[in-house]
Enzyme design. Sequence first.
Site, mmCIF file in Angstrom:
data_model
loop_
_atom_site.group_PDB
_atom_site.id
_atom_site.type_symbol
_atom_site.label_atom_id
_atom_site.label_comp_id
_atom_site.label_asym_id
_atom_site.label_seq_id
_atom_site.Cartn_x
_atom_site.Cartn_y
_atom_site.Cartn_z
ATOM 1 N N THR A 181 0.817 -1.213 0.000
ATOM 2 C CA THR A 181 0.000 0.000 0.000
ATOM 3 C C THR A 181 0.852 1.265 0.000
ATOM 4 O OG1 THR A 181 -1.452 -1.196 1.485
ATOM 5 C CG2 THR A 181 -1.749 1.196 1.391
ATOM 6 N N ARG A 209 -12.990 -9.137 0.188
ATOM 7 C CA ARG A 209 -12.129 -8.749 1.312
ATOM 8 C C ARG A 209 -11.734 -7.273 1.178
ATOM 9 N NH1 ARG A 209 -6.757 -6.451 2.089
ATOM 10 N NH2 ARG A 209 -5.918 -7.249 4.022
ATOM 11 N N VAL A 210 -11.854 -6.549 2.270
ATOM 12 C CA VAL A 210 -11.399 -5.163 2.332
ATOM 13 C C VAL A 210 -10.393 -5.072 3.470
ATOM 14 C CG1 VAL A 210 -12.115 -2.802 2.894
ATOM 15 C CG2 VAL A 210 -13.506 -4.184 1.336
ATOM 16 N N GLY A 211 -9.292 -4.393 3.234
ATOM 17 C CA GLY A 211 -8.268 -4.251 4.267
ATOM 18 C C GLY A 211 -8.406 -2.950 5.035
ATOM 19 N N THR A 232 0.679 0.561 6.361
ATOM 20 C CA THR A 232 0.877 -0.351 5.239
ATOM 21 C C THR A 232 1.126 -1.742 5.815
ATOM 22 O OG1 THR A 232 2.210 -0.780 3.257
ATOM 23 C CG2 THR A 232 3.362 0.147 5.140
ATOM 24 N N GLY A 233 0.899 -2.764 5.007
ATOM 25 C CA GLY A 233 1.135 -4.127 5.505
ATOM 26 C C GLY A 233 -0.157 -4.874 5.747
ATOM 27 N N GLY A 235 -3.392 -5.686 6.625
ATOM 28 C CA GLY A 235 -4.512 -4.831 6.996
ATOM 29 C C GLY A 235 -5.344 -5.345 8.154
HETATM 30 N N1 GLY Z 1 -2.636 -2.713 3.841
HETATM 31 C C1 GLY Z 1 -3.344 -3.115 2.730
HETATM 32 C C2 GLY Z 1 -4.285 -4.212 2.957
HETATM 33 O O1 GLY Z 1 -4.115 -5.003 3.866
HETATM 34 O O2 GLY Z 1 -5.233 -4.316 2.211
#
Ligand code: GLY
Length: 320
Positions: A181, A209-211, A232-233, A235
């Site tokens: 991200t 799926r949503v992060g 970032t990373g 989610g």
């Molecule tokens: N950090 C991005 C995600 O996990 O979707």
Amino acid sequence: MLNRKEFIKATALSLLPVNFLKPGQRSVQIGKKPVVISTWKTGINANNAAWEVLAKGGYALDAVEAGVKVEEANPKNNTVGYGGRPDRDGNVTLDACVMNEKGECGSVAFLENIKHPVSVARKVMTETPHAMLVGSGAKKFALAHGFEEENLLTQKSEEDWKKWLETSEYKLEVNIENHDTIGMLALDQNGRLCGACTTSGAAYKMQGRVGDSPIIGAGLFIDPKVGGAVATGAGEEVIKTAGSHLIVEMMRAGHSPEAACKVAIERIIERNSSNNKDTQVGYIALNNEGVFGGYSIVKGFDISVCNEDGNRVEAITHLI
Ligand code: GLY
């Protein structure tokens, strides 16, 4: 029994925020504005675009939007926008958000076939009474506001996905090719602090799926009186700990941006002790004085910084 002098010294030390410096860590920083910071070394090109706006005395929100759009349009970045890795059914679905210096926000999630979700998120903020639109509703809104529908699955991403289908083994990759991200925070000449965050999410995720990236308080949070943070990373870990909001609250309590990010990383570690080494989360933060910092779970995360001293990549301290 402490004498009076020893008592005063001990009391003063106990009041200091927990922010012990390790060798190599930055010490006290002098904040400068304008400044833009972004996640990973891939943020360098994005910073250049943001700096073009900031150097002319422009608005921080214009800067972060222009900045992250560089990576949304970059087909070689397979974690953001065009060229992003698809879900396990082959669909590229995008998440993004923005937040401005007044604490206003806009967000889109599970958006398909629109190259610049960050710009749609900005329109959600400015053109609707809502904070977040998802899926077909977000796409309908984008098309109604002049965004064009396009195929975001590049040949390379499609080939990688077909190769993945041979095993279909789902595993979050740590430091995927040293980026993920893109999150960006900017403080402009007029002291306005704004942020943006955009991603194609976890590669080969379940459909729907949503992060953390479009979730205000998880992927991004700004408090006009304090500063901002972006993630970032992995989610899921960021969502479970409301990471960006936690960082801003730590800064409000007196922590430096770096120390505040460290608290949020420690919170993840406390809750997830079994597989920390297989998980990467990186945070960056910027306070409204222009002081910045970051922290990550494991090695490999870095921050791109641009101010009057130039555009450069700085190492980030990691906990494990
Ligand atoms: N950090 C991005 C995600 O996990 O979707």
